[in-house]
Design a protein around this motif. Structure first.
Motif, PDB file in Angstrom:
ATOM      1  N   ARG A  76      35.504   5.904 -74.130  1.00 32.50           N
ATOM      2  CA  ARG A  76      36.219   6.346 -75.327  1.00 32.50           C
ATOM      3  C   ARG A  76      37.556   5.626 -75.377  1.00 32.50           C
ATOM      4  N   HIS A  77      37.871   5.095 -76.571  1.00 31.99           N
ATOM      5  CA  HIS A  77      39.151   4.416 -76.779  1.00 31.99           C
ATOM      6  C   HIS A  77      39.673   4.811 -78.146  1.00 31.99           C
ATOM      7  N   ASP A  78      40.898   5.308 -78.199  1.00 27.34           N
ATOM      8  CA  ASP A  78      41.521   5.738 -79.453  1.00 27.34           C
ATOM      9  C   ASP A  78      40.620   6.673 -80.255  1.00 27.34           C
ATOM     10  N   GLY A  79      39.951   7.601 -79.570  1.00 31.13           N
ATOM     11  CA  GLY A  79      39.133   8.604 -80.240  1.00 31.13           C
ATOM     12  C   GLY A  79      37.750   8.145 -80.662  1.00 31.13           C
ATOM     13  N   THR A  80      37.390   6.901 -80.378  1.00 28.44           N
ATOM     14  CA  THR A  80      36.069   6.391 -80.724  1.00 28.44           C
ATOM     15  C   THR A  80      35.260   6.181 -79.454  1.00 28.44           C
ATOM     16  N   ASP A  81      34.001   6.629 -79.471  1.00 24.08           N
ATOM     17  CA  ASP A  81      33.099   6.422 -78.343  1.00 24.08           C
ATOM     18  C   ASP A  81      32.347   5.109 -78.529  1.00 24.08           C
ATOM     19  N   TYR A  82      32.311   4.313 -77.469  1.00 26.20           N
ATOM     20  CA  TYR A  82      31.624   3.029 -77.466  1.00 26.20           C
ATOM     21  C   TYR A  82      30.601   3.024 -76.337  1.00 26.20           C
ATOM     22  N   THR A  83      29.502   2.319 -76.548  1.00 23.72           N
ATOM     23  CA  THR A  83      28.516   2.080 -75.501  1.00 23.72           C
ATOM     24  C   THR A  83      28.240   0.586 -75.460  1.00 23.72           C
ATOM     25  N   ILE A  84      28.297   0.035 -74.259  1.00 26.15           N
ATOM     26  CA  ILE A  84      27.983  -1.375 -74.053  1.00 26.15           C
ATOM     27  C   ILE A  84      26.789  -1.457 -73.123  1.00 26.15           C
ATOM     28  N   LYS A  85      25.796  -2.236 -73.525  1.00 25.75           N
ATOM     29  CA  LYS A  85      24.655  -2.560 -72.672  1.00 25.75           C
ATOM     30  C   LYS A  85      24.704  -4.065 -72.452  1.00 25.75           C
ATOM     31  N   GLY A  90      21.410 -10.592 -72.694  1.00 29.16           N
ATOM     32  CA  GLY A  90      22.208 -10.300 -73.879  1.00 29.16           C
ATOM     33  C   GLY A  90      23.168  -9.150 -73.667  1.00 29.16           C
ATOM     34  N   ALA A  91      23.961  -8.903 -74.703  1.00 31.81           N
ATOM     35  CA  ALA A  91      24.929  -7.811 -74.670  1.00 31.81           C
ATOM     36  C   ALA A  91      24.969  -7.167 -76.042  1.00 31.81           C
ATOM     37  N   GLU A  92      25.214  -5.852 -76.041  1.00 29.39           N
ATOM     38  CA  GLU A  92      25.299  -5.113 -77.296  1.00 29.39           C
ATOM     39  C   GLU A  92      26.338  -4.011 -77.140  1.00 29.39           C
ATOM     40  N   LEU A  93      27.170  -3.881 -78.142  1.00 29.95           N
ATOM     41  CA  LEU A  93      28.176  -2.821 -78.192  1.00 29.95           C
ATOM     42  C   LEU A  93      27.874  -1.973 -79.415  1.00 29.95           C
ATOM     43  N   LEU A  94      27.832  -0.660 -79.211  1.00 26.24           N
ATOM     44  CA  LEU A  94      27.568   0.278 -80.294  1.00 26.24           C
ATOM     45  C   LEU A  94      28.685   1.303 -80.378  1.00 26.24           C
ATOM     46  N   ALA A  95      29.034   1.650 -81.589  1.00 24.82           N
ATOM     47  CA  ALA A  95      29.969   2.741 -81.865  1.00 24.82           C
ATOM     48  C   ALA A  95      29.556   3.315 -83.207  1.00 24.82           C
ATOM     49  N   ASP A  96      30.238   4.334 -83.659  1.00 20.76           N
ATOM     50  CA  ASP A  96      29.895   4.980 -84.915  1.00 20.76           C
ATOM     51  C   ASP A  96      29.904   3.959 -86.059  1.00 20.76           C
ATOM     52  N   GLY A  97      28.709   3.588 -86.532  1.00 19.60           N
ATOM     53  CA  GLY A  97      28.614   2.645 -87.637  1.00 19.60           C
ATOM     54  C   GLY A  97      28.920   1.203 -87.282  1.00 19.60           C
ATOM     55  N   LEU A  98      29.012   0.873 -86.015  1.00 21.14           N
ATOM     56  CA  LEU A  98      29.370  -0.484 -85.590  1.00 21.14           C
ATOM     57  C   LEU A  98      28.345  -0.977 -84.584  1.00 21.14           C
TER      58      LEU A  98
END
Length: 182
Positions: A76-85, A90-98
């Motif tokens: 979590r950074h600045d109130g947003t949750d992120y997931t990185i695989k 490869g690599a993928e980053l997911l967040a709300d709508g991103l």
């Protein structure tokens, strides 16, 4: 704030999942049990293989194929949750709508999000104690540490306390209170 870390065939850890609650966490264990590996895995998830001290072929669990190494990091950074695989493929980053895909694209997004380059993050996260002085000689590193430690918040709290409450040596106040009629 770290939320979870999942490692597959990353150095000593063939399959390890850690879920973090709020607050401070302490890693304790004997030498060579994989504590530093957890830091390297988080660094790899955030910044990719270039941030690691060893190539992926030497980072994968012994006897396992390089392509089986995978790390998933939720934070979590600045109130947003992120997931990185992230893996070799490869690599993928997911967040709300991103959604950000690709090794370089995810690394670049994380560098901009956290305000630190992969090389500086690696120096700070994996530095020996004696090497920290060199990393800290760069003003960017000092600024980053102050930001991560939220020194502005601490200064605000101290200012509010000093504005609204008596602070410092309390001897004079105690004497005044003692002299007041009961």
């Amino acid at each position: 704030m770290l939320l979870s870390l999942h490692l597959n065939n990353f150095q000593k850890h063939e399959d390890l999942r850690l879920d973090f609650g709020s607050g401070l966490h302490l890693l304790k264990g004997a030498n060579e049990k994989g504590k530093s590996t957890l830091l390297r895995a988080a660094l790899y998830a955030l910044f990719g293989a270039r941030a690691l001290p060893l190539p992926l072929a030497e980072t994968v669990t012994w006897g396992k194929p390089e392509g089986s190494l995978k790390v998933e990091l939720a934070f979590r950074h600045d109130g947003t949750d992120y997931t990185i695989k992230r893996s070799k493929s490869g690599a993928e980053l997911l967040a709300d709508g991103l959604r950000v895909s690709g090794q370089a694209e995810v690394t670049g997004f994380v560098e901009r999000l956290l305000g630190v380059s992969a090389s500086l993050a690696a120096k700070l996260m994996l530095a020996q104690q004696s090497a920290l002085q060199g990393a800290l000689s760069d003003g960017t590193a000092v600024s980053l540490i102050e930001t991560l430690a939220d020194f502005d918040l601490l200064e605000t709290i101290v200012d509010k306390i000093q504005t609204h409450y008596a602070t410092g040596n309390t001897t004079a106040l105690e004497q005044q209170l003692a002299a007041m009629p009961k």
